[in-house]
Design a protein around this motif. Structure first.
Motif, PDB file in Angstrom:
ATOM      1  N   ILE A   1      48.158  41.603  38.633  1.00 51.84           N
ATOM      2  CA  ILE A   1      48.661  40.261  38.309  1.00 51.84           C
ATOM      3  C   ILE A   1      50.132  40.138  38.687  1.00 51.84           C
ATOM      4  CG2 ILE A   1      49.090  38.578  36.472  1.00 51.84           C
ATOM      5  CD1 ILE A   1      46.763  39.815  34.921  1.00 51.84           C
ATOM      6  N   ALA A   2      50.912  41.148  38.334  1.00 49.36           N
ATOM      7  CA  ALA A   2      52.351  41.088  38.581  1.00 49.36           C
ATOM      8  C   ALA A   2      52.668  41.095  40.073  1.00 49.36           C
ATOM      9  CB  ALA A   2      53.043  42.261  37.884  1.00 49.36           C
ATOM     10  N   ARG A   3      51.902  41.860  40.835  1.00 54.95           N
ATOM     11  CA  ARG A   3      52.186  42.004  42.268  1.00 54.95           C
ATOM     12  C   ARG A   3      51.685  40.828  43.078  1.00 54.95           C
ATOM     13  NH1 ARG A   3      50.931  47.844  42.684  1.00 54.95           N
ATOM     14  NH2 ARG A   3      48.771  47.189  42.869  1.00 54.95           N
ATOM     15  N   ARG A   4      50.509  40.265  42.678  1.00 55.06           N
ATOM     16  CA  ARG A   4      49.824  39.335  43.567  1.00 55.06           C
ATOM     17  C   ARG A   4      49.944  37.866  43.172  1.00 55.06           C
ATOM     18  NH1 ARG A   4      48.762  42.781  47.823  1.00 55.06           N
ATOM     19  NH2 ARG A   4      47.837  44.684  47.026  1.00 55.06           N
ATOM     20  N   GLN A   5      50.393  37.614  41.955  1.00 55.07           N
ATOM     21  CA  GLN A   5      50.440  36.232  41.476  1.00 55.07           C
ATOM     22  C   GLN A   5      49.172  35.471  41.827  1.00 55.07           C
ATOM     23  OE1 GLN A   5      54.470  35.179  43.198  1.00 55.07           O
ATOM     24  NE2 GLN A   5      54.735  34.595  41.071  1.00 55.07           N
ATOM     25  N   PRO A   6      48.041  35.942  41.329  1.00 50.01           N
ATOM     26  CA  PRO A   6      46.760  35.360  41.753  1.00 50.01           C
ATOM     27  C   PRO A   6      46.578  33.917  41.300  1.00 50.01           C
ATOM     28  CG  PRO A   6      46.441  36.926  39.962  1.00 50.01           C
ATOM     29  CD  PRO A   6      47.871  37.030  40.363  1.00 50.01           C
TER      30      PRO A   6
ATOM     31  N   ILE B   1      47.051  44.635  35.089  1.00 47.70           N
ATOM     32  CA  ILE B   1      48.368  44.033  34.868  1.00 47.70           C
ATOM     33  C   ILE B   1      49.239  44.154  36.119  1.00 47.70           C
ATOM     34  CG2 ILE B   1      50.485  44.224  33.500  1.00 47.70           C
ATOM     35  CD1 ILE B   1      48.319  43.171  31.761  1.00 47.70           C
ATOM     36  N   LEU B   2      49.192  45.322  36.749  1.00 49.92           N
ATOM     37  CA  LEU B   2      49.980  45.507  37.970  1.00 49.92           C
ATOM     38  C   LEU B   2      49.516  44.551  39.060  1.00 49.92           C
ATOM     39  CD1 LEU B   2      50.509  49.365  38.232  1.00 49.92           C
ATOM     40  CD2 LEU B   2      52.208  47.568  37.808  1.00 49.92           C
TER      41      LEU B   2
ATOM     42  N   GLU C   1      43.263  48.464  32.346  1.00 51.52           N
ATOM     43  CA  GLU C   1      44.310  47.584  31.837  1.00 51.52           C
ATOM     44  C   GLU C   1      45.573  47.688  32.691  1.00 51.52           C
ATOM     45  OE1 GLU C   1      44.898  46.590  27.310  1.00 51.52           O
ATOM     46  OE2 GLU C   1      46.391  48.061  27.892  1.00 51.52           O
TER      47      GLU C   1
END
Lengths: 238, 238
Positions: free
Chosen positions: B71-76, B68-69, B64
């Motif tokens: 998603i936040a870092r990569r803006q996929p 989340i990290l 988890e």
């Protein structure tokens, strides 16, 4: 980040939070109604609960989707990230609370008009009252970002588990006394277990609030007083 | 995005996926061992399962947090976002499967050496075999991004529910025949319920795979053949 972006982000966050709070209120009502339906043997009320649960399922999916999109779009900082992750987690626990209330309602329909021993009914009601109080407190704690309230809820869960264990024993005794009791006592057993599990999800929410406020994880294990999985019944007694 | 970033992102994704697959393998083993411990009345094996569950809890939290990290870092983009969201969901279901296996193990310790009717034992084993097969298939489906496999699993869950309902009836009958059976039959009842719920989580994973591959949600309701919540027992028979 421009002022405009910050403000749009804040709006997204607070709208996410208010959907979760709305879900919480809905789940509280479901637990209250499910208990009332069970205790008063009201299959009509039970049917409305069974039908209502889909609403929580949909809201949970909505929270999850909006939360993930917000993370992807905004790349939030640690504290805001915690807010969003917490919304996902709390929504997940509330959705499961709804499932459990729904299952109690299904069992209420099954029990129908069969006699229920008053002592058991009182026990179930009492256990549910405690759980509802915990649920109310933990949702207030979530709204107010209050880790102390959450911690108090977390510490009190043992009371519910202890109550469940004693109810479990009592139900087994009724079953042994008269085999005609076994059918509905089994449904009461599962209903009581469901209430106990609602308590567990309430505790999960308390843990999430603590993480939300402090950034830290509670653990390793909360005080666990449900010994029913380990309960053996003195079969000589029967 | 530079080549370097893309590659680091791919590494994150595939590492996330492989942790989830690792969790799945671990959960499969737990379900298999929990069933073996229950069926052979092996409390020592049961204790190792109880102790092992913490590993799944930790891995789930890890998935988890890493997800989340990422998603936040990569803006996929949408498809990668689905991959990450799916990892979170599948890890959540696997963690709960571990909890349920652990609960079966606790009940195995409680049952100890009490006699278990062979017919019930065979029923529990059969039900667990089906669930394990489903779990294995769904994890293969996850590894291979195969929505067809997932859909097949999703459609087969009704078999497990039907088996559970018949086992439930049988257990009630044993309880009615002899009150000395009630104690351990109750534990078997909850164990069978746990296996049925493991089947439900397997179905959830199938739904997630379908979402992962197609971007669409299955629904509104899968075929549900567990009627036990609605089961009334003909009390005149006892």
């Amino acid at each position: 980040m421009t002022e405009h972006t910050v403000s749009a982000f804040d709006t997204e966050l607070s709208s996410l939070r208010s959907t979760v709070v709305e879900m919480g209120g809905f789940a509280e009502k479901m637990v209250e109604d499910a208990t009332r339906a069970l205790v008063r043997r009201d299959p009509d009320l039970a049917q409305t609960i069974i039908a209502a649960d889909i609403r929580l399922d949909n809201l949970q999916r909505e929270v999850e989707e909006r939360a993930i999109l917000t993370i992807a779009r905004r790349q939030p900082m640690a504290v805001d990230l915690r807010e969003i992750v917490s919304a996902i987690r709390v929504a997940g626990d509330i959705e499961r609370i709804g499932d459990l209330a729904k299952n109690i309602a299904k069992r209420t329909v099954a029990i129908g008009n069969q006699f229920q021993p008053p002592k058991i009914v009182v026990g179930v009601q009492h256990m549910s009252d405690l759980v509802q109080e915990q649920l109310k407190d933990v949702l207030d704690g979530y709204t107010q970002h209050d880790a102390d309230v959450a911690l108090a809820v977390w510490n009190r869960d043992g009371d519910i588990d202890a109550l469940y264990t004693s109810l479990f024993r009592e139900l087994l005794t009724y079953m042994m006394e008269d085999p005609r009791n076994i059918g509905f006592c089994t449904h009461l057993l599962f209903s009581a277990k469901n209430i106990e599990r609602i308590g567990d999800h309430t505790t999960n929410i308390a843990e999430t609030i603590n993480y939300l406020v402090t950034g830290e994880t509670l653990g390793p294990e909360r005080p666990k007083a449900d010994k029913s999985s380990f309960t053996t019944v003195d079969i000589a007694k029967s």
